[in-house]
Scaffold this motif. Sequence first.
Motif, PDB file in Angstrom:
ATOM      1  N   CYS A   1     -15.716  39.124  60.280  1.00 20.91           N
ATOM      2  CA  CYS A   1     -16.063  40.513  59.961  1.00 20.91           C
ATOM      3  C   CYS A   1     -16.299  40.641  58.459  1.00 20.91           C
ATOM      4  N   VAL A   2     -17.420  41.252  58.066  1.00 24.04           N
ATOM      5  CA  VAL A   2     -17.697  41.432  56.636  1.00 24.04           C
ATOM      6  C   VAL A   2     -17.314  42.838  56.152  1.00 24.04           C
ATOM      7  N   ARG A   3     -16.730  43.629  57.052  1.00 23.54           N
ATOM      8  CA  ARG A   3     -16.376  45.007  56.726  1.00 23.54           C
ATOM      9  C   ARG A   3     -17.569  45.779  56.154  1.00 23.54           C
ATOM     10  N   CYS A   4     -18.664  45.690  56.882  1.00 27.25           N
ATOM     11  CA  CYS A   4     -19.856  46.431  56.479  1.00 27.25           C
ATOM     12  C   CYS A   4     -19.730  47.895  56.883  1.00 27.25           C
ATOM     13  N   GLY A   5     -18.859  48.165  57.842  1.00 24.06           N
ATOM     14  CA  GLY A   5     -18.636  49.550  58.227  1.00 24.06           C
ATOM     15  C   GLY A   5     -19.625  50.091  59.247  1.00 24.06           C
ATOM     16  N   ALA A   6     -20.501  49.243  59.764  1.00 27.19           N
ATOM     17  CA  ALA A   6     -21.482  49.749  60.738  1.00 27.19           C
ATOM     18  C   ALA A   6     -20.797  50.281  61.992  1.00 27.19           C
ATOM     19  N   CYS A   7     -19.641  49.718  62.328  1.00 25.69           N
ATOM     20  CA  CYS A   7     -18.957  50.151  63.546  1.00 25.69           C
ATOM     21  C   CYS A   7     -18.097  51.391  63.318  1.00 25.69           C
ATOM     22  N   ALA A   8     -17.859  51.734  62.050  1.00 20.73           N
ATOM     23  CA  ALA A   8     -16.801  52.702  61.737  1.00 20.73           C
ATOM     24  C   ALA A   8     -16.929  54.024  62.491  1.00 20.73           C
TER      25      ALA A   8
ATOM     26  N   PRO B   1     -13.162  51.162  64.375  1.00 22.17           N
ATOM     27  CA  PRO B   1     -12.961  49.851  65.011  1.00 22.17           C
ATOM     28  C   PRO B   1     -12.615  48.756  64.008  1.00 22.17           C
ATOM     29  N   VAL B   2     -13.286  48.754  62.878  1.00 23.51           N
ATOM     30  CA  VAL B   2     -13.021  47.683  61.911  1.00 23.51           C
ATOM     31  C   VAL B   2     -11.573  47.739  61.438  1.00 23.51           C
ATOM     32  N   LEU B   3     -11.032  48.921  61.220  1.00 23.13           N
ATOM     33  CA  LEU B   3      -9.635  48.987  60.773  1.00 23.13           C
ATOM     34  C   LEU B   3      -8.673  48.667  61.900  1.00 23.13           C
TER      35      LEU B   3
ATOM     36  N   PHE C   1     -23.103  47.869  67.956  1.00 23.93           N
ATOM     37  CA  PHE C   1     -23.658  48.106  66.623  1.00 23.93           C
ATOM     38  C   PHE C   1     -23.271  47.033  65.621  1.00 23.93           C
ATOM     39  N   CYS C   2     -22.301  46.214  65.937  1.00 23.97           N
ATOM     40  CA  CYS C   2     -21.857  45.201  64.980  1.00 23.97           C
ATOM     41  C   CYS C   2     -22.914  44.115  64.843  1.00 23.97           C
ATOM     42  N   PRO C   3     -23.291  43.771  63.622  1.00 25.06           N
ATOM     43  CA  PRO C   3     -24.331  42.740  63.468  1.00 25.06           C
ATOM     44  C   PRO C   3     -23.916  41.381  64.024  1.00 25.06           C
ATOM     45  N   TYR C   4     -22.635  41.156  64.214  1.00 27.84           N
ATOM     46  CA  TYR C   4     -22.197  39.884  64.817  1.00 27.84           C
ATOM     47  C   TYR C   4     -21.662  40.085  66.224  1.00 27.84           C
ATOM     48  N   GLY C   5     -21.803  41.286  66.734  1.00 27.45           N
ATOM     49  CA  GLY C   5     -21.294  41.540  68.071  1.00 27.45           C
ATOM     50  C   GLY C   5     -19.782  41.511  68.155  1.00 27.45           C
ATOM     51  N   ILE C   6     -19.096  41.725  67.037  1.00 30.65           N
ATOM     52  CA  ILE C   6     -17.635  41.752  67.098  1.00 30.65           C
ATOM     53  C   ILE C   6     -17.225  42.897  68.023  1.00 30.65           C
ATOM     54  N   ASP C   7     -16.446  42.539  69.026  1.00 28.24           N
ATOM     55  CA  ASP C   7     -16.099  43.487  70.075  1.00 28.24           C
ATOM     56  C   ASP C   7     -14.628  43.859  69.901  1.00 28.24           C
TER      57      ASP C   7
HETATM   58  S1  SF4 Z   1     -19.755  46.256  62.295  1.00 27.23           S
HETATM   59 FE1  SF4 Z   1     -18.855  44.231  62.673  1.00 27.23          FE
HETATM   60  S2  SF4 Z   1     -18.913  43.200  60.690  1.00 27.23           S
HETATM   61 FE2  SF4 Z   1     -19.264  45.367  60.275  1.00 27.23          FE
HETATM   62  S3  SF4 Z   1     -17.229  46.162  59.862  1.00 27.23           S
HETATM   63 FE3  SF4 Z   1     -17.562  46.459  62.040  1.00 27.23          FE
HETATM   64  S4  SF4 Z   1     -16.698  44.651  63.029  1.00 27.23           S
HETATM   65 FE4  SF4 Z   1     -16.935  44.175  60.837  1.00 27.23          FE
END
Ligand code: SF4
Lengths: 342, 540
Positions: free
Chosen positions: B94-101, B117-119, B172-178
Motif C-alpha cells: 500500500c502506498v497510502r495514496c488515499g484513493a480508497c479513503a 479502508p487504508v487506515l 478503486f485501489c490501483p493494486y486491488g488491495i482488498d
Molecule cells: S487505494 Fe490502495 S494503495 Fe491507495 S491507500 Fe488505499 S489501499 Fe493503499
Amino acid sequence: MNAKYMFSLVAVIVLFLLAYAGVEAAGLHVLFGVVIPYAAIAVFTVGFVWRIVNWAQSPVPFRIPSTCGQQKSLPWIKPAVIDNPATTGAVVIRMILEILFFRSLFRNLKFHFNEGNRFSYIWEKWLWLGALAFHWAFLAVVVRHLRFFAEPVPFWVQWVEQLDSFFRVEFITDFLQIGLPGIFLSGLVLLAATIYLLLRRIVIPQVKYISLAADFFPLFLIIGIALSGILMRYFLKEDIVGIKEFTMGLVTFHPSIPKNVSGIFYVHLFFVSVLLAYFPFSKLMHLGGIFMSPTRNLANNSRTQRHVNPWNYPVKVHSYEEYEEEFREKMIEAGLPVEKEL
Amino acid sequence: MADDLLKPDELLARTDHRPPATGWMDTPVNIRKGMYCYAANPKSVEYLSLPYARQWNPVEDDWKLPENWKQIIFEGIRERLDKFRSFKIFMDICVRCGACADKCHFFIGTGDPRNMPVLRAELLRSIYRNDFTTAGKIFGKVAGARPMTTEVLKEWWYYFFQCTECRRCSVFCPYGIDTAEITIIARELLNLLGLNIDWIATPVANCFRTGNHLGIQPHAFKDMLEFFVDDLEEITGIKVEPSFNRKGADILFITPSGDVFADPGTYTCMGYMLLFHYLREKYGFDITWSTYASEGGNFGFFTSHETMKRLNSKMYAEAKRLGVKWILGGECGHMWRVIHQYMDTMNGPADFLEEPVSPITGTKFESSRGTKMVHIAEFLADLIKHGKLDLDPGRNDNVKVTFHDSCNPARGMGLLDEPRYVIKNVCKHFYEMPPNTIRENTFCCGSGSGLNAGEDMELRLSGGLPRANAVKYVHQKHGVNMLACVCAIDRAVLPPLMDYWVPGVGVTGLTELVANALILPGEKERETNLRGEPLPGMEE
Ligand code: SF4
Ligand code: HEM
Ligand code: SF4
C-alpha cells in the motif's frame, strides 16, 4: 508543522550534506562514487528478488478477483470482458491496463457532502493524471540514463530521447541560456508531478492524516534526484564525457574516478543509491506487487474451472447422520424422510 | 429501533469528515454504544470447539485474554502470511495514496478516519511492520510500526467489526488491495482469542447443528413452509406442494433461512414456492428443499476460512446424499461469494453432480459447469428469455422499482444484468440509481458480514447512509417506492434503513416480483399480491 514530513525532509537534507561534504571536504570520492553505488545495486537486486520470491512462496489458496463488471454467464448477456475477465487472455489485458495506465485509479470518485444533505461522487482525475505523469516521466528518465551505461547507445534509448526532447524549449536571453543542450520534458514533468504528489499529501487533510514519514521520504528523495539532475544538466553543465567514462567504468567493473566533476554529481549519485537500497524494504515494492495481486491477476472463472488450494485440509463437519440422529423422532413425526427408521 | 437513537438530521450533523488533530496512533479508541455488537455467547463458541470460550464484555477493561495472547496473535499472523499471498502483498505494497479513503460507506457515514479502508488496514499493518519487517524493526514509529498492546487489540476488534467486507475499496485501489480480505484475516486472528461477536457466533453454532443460522429444526422448517402453503392458497387458490429431503429429485434448492423467517423475505420464499409449482405443473420440473442444508448463507465466512468450510460442506454433502443432478441457489449476497469463489476449492470437486442444464429450456449453464450450482437470477433470466413464464407485469404496476446490487454478487461474482433483465420483464416501472452508486460501485446496505444485529443500529444506519441517499434521489425524482435486491440480509436490514432515511420505500426480493406477475395455470383471479395488499385496480 508536521513531524512526519519534517523528519523525511531533514533526512534527505542530511543525506545531501553527507555526500556533498564527504566528497568536497573529506575527499571520499571512491566511497561515494564506487563503493556505495555498487553496494546499492547489490542490495537492490538481492532485496528485490528476495521479496518477489518471498511473496511467491505464499500460495494463492482461493480465486478472489474483484469483479468490476458483468460476469460471463448466459450467452446473450454481454459480459465486461476486461473488468471481469473470464479468461487468461482477458486477465493479461486487465493487467496491462492496470500497470501501464492505472485503470483502477482512473475510476476514482471523490465524495462530496453538499448543502442540503446531498451527496455526490464526482470523477476525480487529478491523482490519476499526476500519478501517470510521475511514473511515465520516471520511466523516461531511467531509459534516457541508459545512455550512460551502454556503448554504443541503443537505438531505442535514442528514440526515447528524441521523443522526450520533441517539445524543444529554447529560452535564450542575455543572462540565462537554456534550451541548449535541449530540454528534456521528462525531467521537468517528473519534478512537477512529484511536487504535486507531495503537496497533495500535505494539503488534503485525509491524505495527510494517513501519511507516514515513509511516504514523504521517497518523494523528497526523488525531488532531490530531479533537482540535482536538472542543476547539473542545465546550469552546471557537467563534463558529460568524463561522466560517461566513469559510468562505463562502473558497468565494466573497471571503476575510475573522473576529474572535473562537481560535488553535486556525487549527491545525485548518492541519492539514487539510497533510493535503490531503500526500494526493496519499502512500499516502492508495489512495482513487483502489482503483478502479483490476487484481486487483479486472476480470472473470474471459479465456477467453471477447478482451482486447488495447496493447504486445503479436512475440517470437522456436522454430518447428515449426526443431524438425523439428533432429530430423527421429530423428523418422522413431521413426515420427513429419514435414512434410518426408529 | 432503540429509543435513544439520534434523529436523522442529528446523525448527519455529527458526521464530520475532517480528521482530528492528533495522529491516529495517538488517538485512543472509544468503544461506543450503538456502534458495536455484543460479545459471543460462550456456549456457541464452545459448541464449535473454537478456542477461549468465555463470558466477556467489550466495554469492560478486562477482556479475560489468555496469558500468552500476544504470542497467539504473532503466530497467527505468521501462519496467515505463509498461507495467503493476498495478505502478504496487501501488507507490503500500500502506498497510502488515499484513493480508497472515501469509498467506504462507513467512512462516509461516520466520518471516523479509522473507517477509511487504508487506515483500517494500517491498524493491522502497523503491527505487521513492527513484528515482521526489517524497516519496522529498525525505524519503529517513523516507518509506521507500533507494538501490540491490549489497546491495539481493542481497536482491531472495534474496527474490524465495522467493516462489512463489501470490497468497494478494492475496486478503486490501483493494486486491488482488498480491505475485506484484510478484515477476513483480522477476524480470524481475533477468533483465535475467542473474540467473536454473538451475532455471528450463535448463528454459526445454530447452522452447524440444525443446518441453518436461525436454529430452525427440521420439523419446524417444514411447518414454516407449510404455513406459506396456506397463505399462497388463499392468495392464488392453488395449493403448492414443496417437497423436503427427497431422494432422486432432479435439483436441490438452497436458500438463506432468513427468508423462511421474517418479512419481507418470507414473500420471496413464497415466490420460490409459486415458481417451482408453476414449473412443475407446466414442465414437470422436479426440485426438493432440504432441512439439513437449509441455509444458503454462511456466517462462518465472517469467522474464519475454516469455519466457512465447515458450514459450506453441507451443500455438496446433501446434494450427494439425495442424488440430485445439480443445485439451484436462492437470492443471497455473501452466500454467492462463498459459492462462487470458495466452494469448489474448499469442498469440491462436485464430480458426483452433472453439469447444470435447465430441464425446461435445455440451456447449459456453462458458467457453472464446475461448481454445478446455478443462481436463481440466472435461472429465471434464462426462463424469461425463452418465454417459458406467463407473466402479467401489470400486477406490479403499483411499484416503482429500483435495484440494489448486493456487494458480494457485484464485486465477488459480477451478477449485475441477470436480475435487471428479470425485473424489467416483470415490472413496468424500473429506475436506476445514479451510476456511481450501482453495479461494481454499489454501496453496501451497511449491515453485511454479520453486523446486522440490533445493538449496533447507529453503526448500521450510518453505514447504510450512502445507499439510502441514492435511493432517496430516485425516490424524489421518480417516485420510486420499492427497493429490489437479491440478498436475504438486505431484505432484513434495508427496511429499517429505509424507514429511517427514506420513509415510504419498501424492500422486495427478485422472486417476489416474479411470483406476483406469474400467471399460474388454474389460478383464481388474484386480488392481492403476496403481501396481501390489493393488486392495481383491485383497491376497494
Ligand atoms: S487505494 Fe490502495 S494503495 Fe491507495 S491507500 Fe488505499 S489501499 Fe493503499
Ligand atoms: C510497474 C511499475 C509501477 C506501477 C504500475 C506503479 C503504480 C503506482 C500507482 C498506481 C501509484 C499510486 C498513485 C500515486 O500515489 O502516485 C504509485 C505510487 C508511487 N509510486 Fe509507483 N508504480 C510503479 C513503479 C514505481 C517505481 C519504479 C517507482 C520508483 C521510485 C515508483 C514510485 C512511486 C511512489 C514514490 C509513489 C507514491 C506517490 C505518493 O506518495 O503520492 N513507482 N505507483
Ligand atoms: S470492504 Fe467495504 S466496509 Fe470494508 S473497508 Fe472496504 S469499503 Fe469499507
